[in-house]
Design a protein around this motif. Structure first.
Motif, PDB file in Angstrom:
ATOM      1  N   MET A  48      23.767  27.924  67.611  1.00 11.28           N
ATOM      2  CA  MET A  48      24.050  28.976  66.943  1.00 11.28           C
ATOM      3  C   MET A  48      25.369  29.751  66.903  1.00 11.28           C
ATOM      4  SD  MET A  48      22.024  32.549  66.556  1.00 11.28           S
ATOM      5  CE  MET A  48      20.524  31.714  65.764  1.00 11.28           C
ATOM      6  N   GLU A  49      25.921  29.866  68.255  1.00 16.97           N
ATOM      7  CA  GLU A  49      27.210  30.216  68.605  1.00 16.97           C
ATOM      8  C   GLU A  49      28.280  29.367  68.008  1.00 16.97           C
ATOM      9  OE1 GLU A  49      26.136  32.589  72.807  1.00 16.97           O
ATOM     10  OE2 GLU A  49      26.732  30.469  72.748  1.00 16.97           O
ATOM     11  N   PHE A  50      28.109  28.146  68.336  1.00 14.88           N
ATOM     12  CA  PHE A  50      29.044  27.148  67.634  1.00 14.88           C
ATOM     13  C   PHE A  50      29.024  27.459  66.278  1.00 14.88           C
ATOM     14  CE2 PHE A  50      30.577  22.722  67.382  1.00 14.88           C
ATOM     15  CZ  PHE A  50      31.382  22.641  68.561  1.00 14.88           C
ATOM     16  N   SER A  51      28.115  27.472  65.456  1.00 14.39           N
ATOM     17  CA  SER A  51      28.074  27.789  64.094  1.00 14.39           C
ATOM     18  C   SER A  51      29.133  29.058  63.738  1.00 14.39           C
ATOM     19  CB  SER A  51      26.689  27.871  63.555  1.00 14.39           C
ATOM     20  OG  SER A  51      26.246  26.700  63.415  1.00 14.39           O
ATOM     21  N   ALA A  52      28.565  29.979  64.666  1.00 11.90           N
ATOM     22  CA  ALA A  52      29.600  31.470  64.518  1.00 11.90           C
ATOM     23  C   ALA A  52      30.958  31.156  64.464  1.00 11.90           C
ATOM     24  CB  ALA A  52      28.704  32.394  65.234  1.00 11.90           C
ATOM     25  N   LEU A  53      31.190  30.360  65.802  1.00 11.30           N
ATOM     26  CA  LEU A  53      32.781  30.194  65.964  1.00 11.30           C
ATOM     27  C   LEU A  53      33.067  29.331  64.787  1.00 11.30           C
ATOM     28  CD1 LEU A  53      34.960  30.349  67.752  1.00 11.30           C
ATOM     29  CD2 LEU A  53      34.202  28.445  69.234  1.00 11.30           C
ATOM     30  N   LYS A  54      32.548  28.510  64.271  1.00  6.07           N
ATOM     31  CA  LYS A  54      33.316  27.596  63.041  1.00  6.07           C
ATOM     32  C   LYS A  54      33.427  28.333  61.809  1.00  6.07           C
ATOM     33  CE  LYS A  54      31.466  23.270  62.553  1.00  6.07           C
ATOM     34  NZ  LYS A  54      30.715  22.264  62.115  1.00  6.07           N
ATOM     35  N   GLU A  55      32.499  29.708  61.469  1.00  2.72           N
ATOM     36  CA  GLU A  55      32.885  30.335  60.648  1.00  2.72           C
ATOM     37  C   GLU A  55      33.969  31.169  60.882  1.00  2.72           C
ATOM     38  OE1 GLU A  55      32.278  32.131  56.762  1.00  2.72           O
ATOM     39  OE2 GLU A  55      31.525  30.183  57.818  1.00  2.72           O
ATOM     40  N   VAL A  56      34.201  31.712  62.089  1.00  4.44           N
ATOM     41  CA  VAL A  56      35.488  32.595  62.300  1.00  4.44           C
ATOM     42  C   VAL A  56      36.587  31.636  62.110  1.00  4.44           C
ATOM     43  CG1 VAL A  56      36.700  33.517  64.190  1.00  4.44           C
ATOM     44  CG2 VAL A  56      34.235  34.016  64.033  1.00  4.44           C
ATOM     45  N   GLY A  57      36.613  30.359  62.448  1.00  6.95           N
ATOM     46  CA  GLY A  57      37.873  29.288  62.176  1.00  6.95           C
ATOM     47  C   GLY A  57      38.114  29.419  60.835  1.00  6.95           C
ATOM     48  N   ASN A  58      36.855  29.119  59.850  1.00  6.75           N
ATOM     49  CA  ASN A  58      36.875  28.927  58.697  1.00  6.75           C
ATOM     50  C   ASN A  58      37.526  30.245  57.850  1.00  6.75           C
ATOM     51  OD1 ASN A  58      36.612  27.493  56.427  1.00  6.75           O
ATOM     52  ND2 ASN A  58      34.316  28.207  56.194  1.00  6.75           N
ATOM     53  N   ILE A  59      37.259  31.266  58.160  1.00  8.84           N
ATOM     54  CA  ILE A  59      37.772  32.547  57.780  1.00  8.84           C
ATOM     55  C   ILE A  59      39.193  32.728  58.081  1.00  8.84           C
ATOM     56  CG2 ILE A  59      37.513  35.216  57.836  1.00  8.84           C
ATOM     57  CD1 ILE A  59      34.519  34.744  58.087  1.00  8.84           C
ATOM     58  N   ILE A  60      39.584  32.469  59.346  1.00 11.57           N
ATOM     59  CA  ILE A  60      41.013  32.745  59.623  1.00 11.57           C
ATOM     60  C   ILE A  60      42.148  31.673  59.088  1.00 11.57           C
ATOM     61  CG2 ILE A  60      42.549  32.582  61.539  1.00 11.57           C
ATOM     62  CD1 ILE A  60      40.248  33.895  63.262  1.00 11.57           C
ATOM     63  N   THR A  61      41.530  30.467  58.957  1.00 10.28           N
ATOM     64  CA  THR A  61      42.320  29.449  58.480  1.00 10.28           C
ATOM     65  C   THR A  61      42.535  29.816  56.789  1.00 10.28           C
ATOM     66  OG1 THR A  61      40.655  27.961  58.329  1.00 10.28           O
ATOM     67  CG2 THR A  61      42.007  27.540  60.021  1.00 10.28           C
ATOM     68  N   GLY A  62      41.200  30.243  56.292  1.00 11.95           N
ATOM     69  CA  GLY A  62      41.303  30.643  54.859  1.00 11.95           C
ATOM     70  C   GLY A  62      42.379  31.732  54.604  1.00 11.95           C
ATOM     71  N   ALA A  63      42.327  32.700  55.334  1.00  8.94           N
ATOM     72  CA  ALA A  63      43.341  33.672  55.333  1.00  8.94           C
ATOM     73  C   ALA A  63      44.902  33.193  55.234  1.00  8.94           C
ATOM     74  CB  ALA A  63      43.432  34.684  56.370  1.00  8.94           C
ATOM     75  N   TYR A  64      45.219  31.997  56.159  1.00  6.02           N
ATOM     76  CA  TYR A  64      46.426  31.753  56.209  1.00  6.02           C
ATOM     77  C   TYR A  64      46.810  30.792  54.875  1.00  6.02           C
ATOM     78  CZ  TYR A  64      47.641  32.762  60.964  1.00  6.02           C
ATOM     79  OH  TYR A  64      47.905  33.120  62.146  1.00  6.02           O
ATOM     80  N   LEU A  65      45.764  29.758  54.388  1.00  9.29           N
ATOM     81  CA  LEU A  65      45.724  29.279  53.074  1.00  9.29           C
ATOM     82  C   LEU A  65      45.896  29.969  52.115  1.00  9.29           C
ATOM     83  CD1 LEU A  65      43.349  26.101  53.765  1.00  9.29           C
ATOM     84  CD2 LEU A  65      45.839  26.240  53.678  1.00  9.29           C
ATOM     85  N   ASN A  66      45.522  31.084  51.879  1.00  8.79           N
ATOM     86  CA  ASN A  66      45.712  32.017  50.645  1.00  8.79           C
ATOM     87  C   ASN A  66      46.975  32.427  50.700  1.00  8.79           C
ATOM     88  OD1 ASN A  66      42.897  31.801  50.023  1.00  8.79           O
ATOM     89  ND2 ASN A  66      42.128  33.546  50.994  1.00  8.79           N
ATOM     90  N   SER A  67      47.400  32.890  51.835  1.00  8.73           N
ATOM     91  CA  SER A  67      48.777  33.249  51.749  1.00  8.73           C
ATOM     92  C   SER A  67      49.931  32.250  51.568  1.00  8.73           C
ATOM     93  CB  SER A  67      49.426  33.759  53.248  1.00  8.73           C
ATOM     94  OG  SER A  67      49.240  32.887  54.175  1.00  8.73           O
ATOM     95  N   LEU A  68      49.626  30.870  51.703  1.00  9.70           N
ATOM     96  CA  LEU A  68      50.506  29.955  51.523  1.00  9.70           C
ATOM     97  C   LEU A  68      50.238  29.650  49.807  1.00  9.70           C
ATOM     98  CD1 LEU A  68      52.380  27.584  52.078  1.00  9.70           C
ATOM     99  CD2 LEU A  68      50.295  26.214  52.589  1.00  9.70           C
TER     100      LEU A  68
END
Length: 204
Positions: free
Chosen positions: A110-130
């Motif tokens: 469950m923690e692994f899934s939560a961490l993956k979601e954190v990474g997904n949101i953060i990388t998504g924020a960078y991609l949106n800016s690009l």
């Protein structure tokens, strides 16, 4: 258009990459604050062109255990992106997100899934800016999360990146809630995509 390599990039283009880093880190901070439901501050991101061995050193050494979130990108741009956190930083984020202090050092499923979601949101924020700066359409793949030594995680983009040169873009951002959290964002577009970014920004 002349062939684009990392080593030949203009100062003007590097300034634009810095701006992408600044906006992306700002977006990531906002997304992180919403996700964790607390105030998150950010230092000015450090944007650098580094060789791979220098990247490992920037992260405290190739043996440091990191959590690396890796996504492929498709659409107008193709390539991959990676976001890395030290394992203890990742542990702190997951504990905060789940509202509990975990026992032991390893991540549950469950923690692994939560961490993956954190990474997904953060990388998504960078991609949106690009995407916003270039008006290019970018589709991220499903994220893949690895917890391993920094050197092992970095070897994946190193292989992909060989054709572009021996340097790549690293954006280092320090987030703050009640402690400092270092995050490292690595952008690995393929060769054609560098040309598309240059053209979209009017630099080619």
């Amino acid at each position: 258009m002349s062939e684009v390599t990392i080593d030949k990039m203009s100062n003007e283009y590097f300034d634009v990459l810095k701006e992408i880093g600044n906006i992306g880190a700002g977006n990531a901070t906002t997304a992180l604050a919403q996700l964790m439901q607390c105030k998150v501050d950010m230092s000015v991101p450090q944007v650098k062109m580094l060789e791979f061995k220098e990247m490992g050193e920037m992260m405290g050494g190739e043996e440091v255990i990191m959590a690396g979130i890796y996504l492929g990108i498709e659409g107008d741009l193709t390539g991959s992106i990676m976001f890395l956190l030290e394992k203890q930083t990742a542990r702190h984020l997951v504990d905060k997100l789940m509202g509990m202090q975990a026992e032991g050092d390893e991540f549950s499923e469950m923690e692994f899934s939560a961490l993956k979601e954190v990474g997904n949101i953060i990388t998504g924020a960078y991609l949106n800016s690009l995407s916003t700066l270039t008006n290019l359409v970018i589709y991220p793949s499903i994220p893949d999360l690895t917890v391993d030594m920094a050197g092992a995680i970095l070897s994946v983009p190193a292989i992909q990146f060989g054709e572009l040169g021996d340097k790549m873009l690293l954006i280092q951002t320090q987030f703050f809630d009640e402690r400092a959290l270092d995050g490292y964002f690595i952008l690995v577009p393929d060769l054609d995509s560098y040309g598309k970014i240059l053209s979209a920004l009017g630099l080619a």
